[in-house]
Design a protein around this motif. Structure first.
Motif, mmCIF file in Angstrom:
data_model
loop_
_atom_site.group_PDB
_atom_site.id
_atom_site.type_symbol
_atom_site.label_atom_id
_atom_site.label_comp_id
_atom_site.label_asym_id
_atom_site.label_seq_id
_atom_site.Cartn_x
_atom_site.Cartn_y
_atom_site.Cartn_z
ATOM 1 N N GLN A 3 -11.481 2.775 -1.892
ATOM 2 C CA GLN A 3 -10.632 3.761 -1.242
ATOM 3 C C GLN A 3 -9.181 3.315 -1.169
ATOM 4 O OE1 GLN A 3 -11.862 4.480 2.795
ATOM 5 N NE2 GLN A 3 -11.501 2.388 3.466
ATOM 6 N N LEU A 4 -8.333 4.316 -1.089
ATOM 7 C CA LEU A 4 -6.912 4.143 -0.865
ATOM 8 C C LEU A 4 -6.546 5.054 0.300
ATOM 9 C CD1 LEU A 4 -5.766 4.486 -4.580
ATOM 10 C CD2 LEU A 4 -5.730 2.366 -3.272
ATOM 11 N N VAL A 5 -5.884 4.521 1.300
ATOM 12 C CA VAL A 5 -5.532 5.299 2.481
ATOM 13 C C VAL A 5 -4.027 5.194 2.713
ATOM 14 C CG1 VAL A 5 -5.902 5.660 4.938
ATOM 15 C CG2 VAL A 5 -7.804 4.892 3.493
ATOM 16 N N GLU A 6 -3.350 6.325 2.555
ATOM 17 C CA GLU A 6 -1.897 6.353 2.750
ATOM 18 C C GLU A 6 -1.556 6.683 4.195
ATOM 19 O OE1 GLU A 6 -2.560 8.529 -1.300
ATOM 20 O OE2 GLU A 6 -3.518 8.435 0.673
ATOM 21 N N SER A 7 -0.400 6.240 4.616
ATOM 22 C CA SER A 7 0.131 6.584 5.933
ATOM 23 C C SER A 7 1.647 6.426 5.890
ATOM 24 C CB SER A 7 -0.467 5.683 7.020
ATOM 25 O OG SER A 7 -0.132 4.326 6.785
ATOM 26 N N GLY A 16 18.042 9.633 5.768
ATOM 27 C CA GLY A 16 17.160 8.744 6.518
ATOM 28 C C GLY A 16 16.255 7.926 5.620
ATOM 29 N N SER A 17 15.394 7.153 6.269
ATOM 30 C CA SER A 17 14.484 6.253 5.567
ATOM 31 C C SER A 17 13.068 6.403 6.104
ATOM 32 C CB SER A 17 14.923 4.797 5.750
ATOM 33 O OG SER A 17 16.193 4.562 5.201
ATOM 34 N N LEU A 18 12.111 6.089 5.246
ATOM 35 C CA LEU A 18 10.699 6.030 5.626
ATOM 36 C C LEU A 18 10.058 4.906 4.832
ATOM 37 C CD1 LEU A 18 9.359 9.715 5.664
ATOM 38 C CD2 LEU A 18 9.595 8.204 7.639
ATOM 39 N N ARG A 19 8.992 4.356 5.396
ATOM 40 C CA ARG A 19 8.163 3.416 4.646
ATOM 41 C C ARG A 19 6.732 3.924 4.639
ATOM 42 N NH1 ARG A 19 6.712 -2.963 5.661
ATOM 43 N NH2 ARG A 19 5.405 -2.041 7.285
ATOM 44 N N LEU A 20 6.243 4.157 3.440
ATOM 45 C CA LEU A 20 4.853 4.563 3.259
ATOM 46 C C LEU A 20 3.988 3.327 3.028
ATOM 47 C CD1 LEU A 20 5.294 7.637 0.875
ATOM 48 C CD2 LEU A 20 5.451 7.544 3.370
ATOM 49 N N SER A 21 2.764 3.411 3.519
ATOM 50 C CA SER A 21 1.814 2.321 3.326
ATOM 51 C C SER A 21 0.567 2.843 2.636
ATOM 52 C CB SER A 21 1.415 1.710 4.680
ATOM 53 O OG SER A 21 2.532 1.182 5.360
ATOM 54 N N CYS A 22 -0.037 2.003 1.826
ATOM 55 C CA CYS A 22 -1.286 2.336 1.145
ATOM 56 C C CYS A 22 -2.239 1.164 1.328
ATOM 57 C CB CYS A 22 -1.031 2.604 -0.324
ATOM 58 S SG CYS A 22 -2.536 2.816 -1.310
ATOM 59 N N ALA A 23 -3.221 1.357 2.175
ATOM 60 C CA ALA A 23 -4.233 0.326 2.396
ATOM 61 C C ALA A 23 -5.335 0.507 1.362
ATOM 62 C CB ALA A 23 -4.788 0.433 3.807
ATOM 63 N N ALA A 24 -5.567 -0.547 0.585
ATOM 64 C CA ALA A 24 -6.517 -0.459 -0.518
ATOM 65 C C ALA A 24 -7.741 -1.316 -0.252
ATOM 66 C CB ALA A 24 -5.841 -0.910 -1.810
ATOM 67 N N SER A 25 -8.894 -0.851 -0.710
ATOM 68 C CA SER A 25 -10.063 -1.704 -0.674
ATOM 69 C C SER A 25 -9.822 -2.889 -1.599
ATOM 70 C CB SER A 25 -11.303 -0.925 -1.104
ATOM 71 O OG SER A 25 -11.123 -0.409 -2.402
ATOM 72 N N ARG A 26 -10.543 -3.970 -1.337
ATOM 73 C CA ARG A 26 -10.277 -5.198 -2.091
ATOM 74 C C ARG A 26 -10.442 -4.972 -3.585
ATOM 75 N NH1 ARG A 26 -13.001 -10.629 0.000
ATOM 76 N NH2 ARG A 26 -11.660 -10.027 1.716
ATOM 77 N N PHE A 27 -11.439 -4.181 -3.959
ATOM 78 C CA PHE A 27 -11.674 -3.906 -5.374
ATOM 79 C C PHE A 27 -10.447 -3.277 -6.014
ATOM 80 C CE2 PHE A 27 -13.686 -2.786 -9.216
ATOM 81 C CZ PHE A 27 -13.405 -1.461 -9.489
ATOM 82 N N LEU A 28 -9.842 -2.308 -5.336
ATOM 83 C CA LEU A 28 -8.701 -1.617 -5.923
ATOM 84 C C LEU A 28 -7.419 -2.429 -5.834
ATOM 85 C CD1 LEU A 28 -9.266 2.082 -4.841
ATOM 86 C CD2 LEU A 28 -9.671 1.015 -7.060
ATOM 87 N N THR A 77 -2.270 -4.200 0.932
ATOM 88 C CA THR A 77 -1.465 -3.007 1.180
ATOM 89 C C THR A 77 -0.278 -2.959 0.231
ATOM 90 O OG1 THR A 77 -2.104 -2.979 3.510
ATOM 91 C CG2 THR A 77 -0.133 -1.754 2.909
ATOM 92 N N VAL A 78 -0.022 -1.755 -0.253
ATOM 93 C CA VAL A 78 1.159 -1.491 -1.082
ATOM 94 C C VAL A 78 2.088 -0.596 -0.268
ATOM 95 C CG1 VAL A 78 2.013 -0.413 -3.193
ATOM 96 C CG2 VAL A 78 -0.113 -1.707 -3.230
ATOM 97 N N TYR A 79 3.361 -0.881 -0.348
ATOM 98 C CA TYR A 79 4.357 -0.134 0.415
ATOM 99 C C TYR A 79 5.320 0.593 -0.512
ATOM 100 C CZ TYR A 79 2.796 -3.292 4.124
ATOM 101 O OH TYR A 79 2.042 -3.991 5.021
ATOM 102 N N GLN A 104 -9.301 5.830 -15.879
ATOM 103 C CA GLN A 104 -8.845 6.865 -14.963
ATOM 104 C C GLN A 104 -8.403 6.245 -13.647
ATOM 105 O OE1 GLN A 104 -8.496 10.262 -15.427
ATOM 106 N NE2 GLN A 104 -8.779 9.691 -17.567
ATOM 107 N N PRO A 105 -7.332 6.767 -13.085
ATOM 108 C CA PRO A 105 -6.858 6.212 -11.818
ATOM 109 C C PRO A 105 -7.693 6.686 -10.625
ATOM 110 C CG PRO A 105 -5.456 8.025 -12.474
ATOM 111 C CD PRO A 105 -6.434 7.819 -13.596
ATOM 112 N N TYR A 106 -7.659 5.889 -9.584
ATOM 113 C CA TYR A 106 -8.114 6.314 -8.266
ATOM 114 C C TYR A 106 -6.863 6.727 -7.479
ATOM 115 C CZ TYR A 106 -12.467 3.796 -9.244
ATOM 116 O OH TYR A 106 -13.651 3.351 -9.795
ATOM 117 N N TRP A 107 -7.041 7.630 -6.542
ATOM 118 C CA TRP A 107 -5.908 8.005 -5.705
ATOM 119 C C TRP A 107 -6.384 8.336 -4.303
ATOM 120 C CZ3 TRP A 107 -7.188 10.707 -10.130
ATOM 121 C CH2 TRP A 107 -7.818 11.930 -9.946
#
Length: 117
Positions: A3-7, A16-28, A77-79, A104-107
């Motif tokens: 899984q990939l979970v964005e926030s 303005g500015s924002l920072r997005l986060s993507c929490a990834a399962s270890r496999f991904l 996590t990817v930001y 194929q990608p996961y998203w």
């Protein structure tokens, strides 16, 4: 679990500015490439940033110099740091992962970014 979970999406004023986060399962998180793409209503999907083999980065011309992709290996996590936002950046932002080249990608489910005064 794969899984990939964005926030981090929000309503922000132009400039303005924002920072997005993507929490990834270890496999991904060990994927060949991870990145962010966005989808705005009526517009084509656009890959805005990616990081390849954990180190090499690339950006769409429309965000180069304003957006920065990074990763925290300890947090899986990817930001996406987004600065100098403008209304054209309004979109749903999705995190994606390509485990091996040519596959194929996961998203994730996406996070809404709205830039408006």
């Amino acid at each position: 679990q794969v899984q990939l979970v964005e926030s981090g999406g929000d309503l922000v004023q132009p400039g303005g500015s924002l920072r997005l986060s993507c929490a990834a399962s270890r496999f991904l998180f060990g994927s060949y490439a991870m990145g962010w793409y966005r989808q705005a209503p009526g517009k084509q999907r656009e890959v805005v940033a990616l990081i390849i083999s954990g180190a090499n980065t690339d950006y769409a011309d429309s965000v180069r110099g304003r957006f920065t992709i990074s990763r925290d290996n300890a947090k899986n996590t990817v930001y996406l740091q987004m600065n100098s936002l403008n209304p054209e950046d309004t979109a749903v932002y999705y995190c994606y992962a390509v485990v091996r080249p040519g596959t194929q990608p996961y998203w994730g489910q996406g996070t809404q970014v709205t830039v408006s005064s």
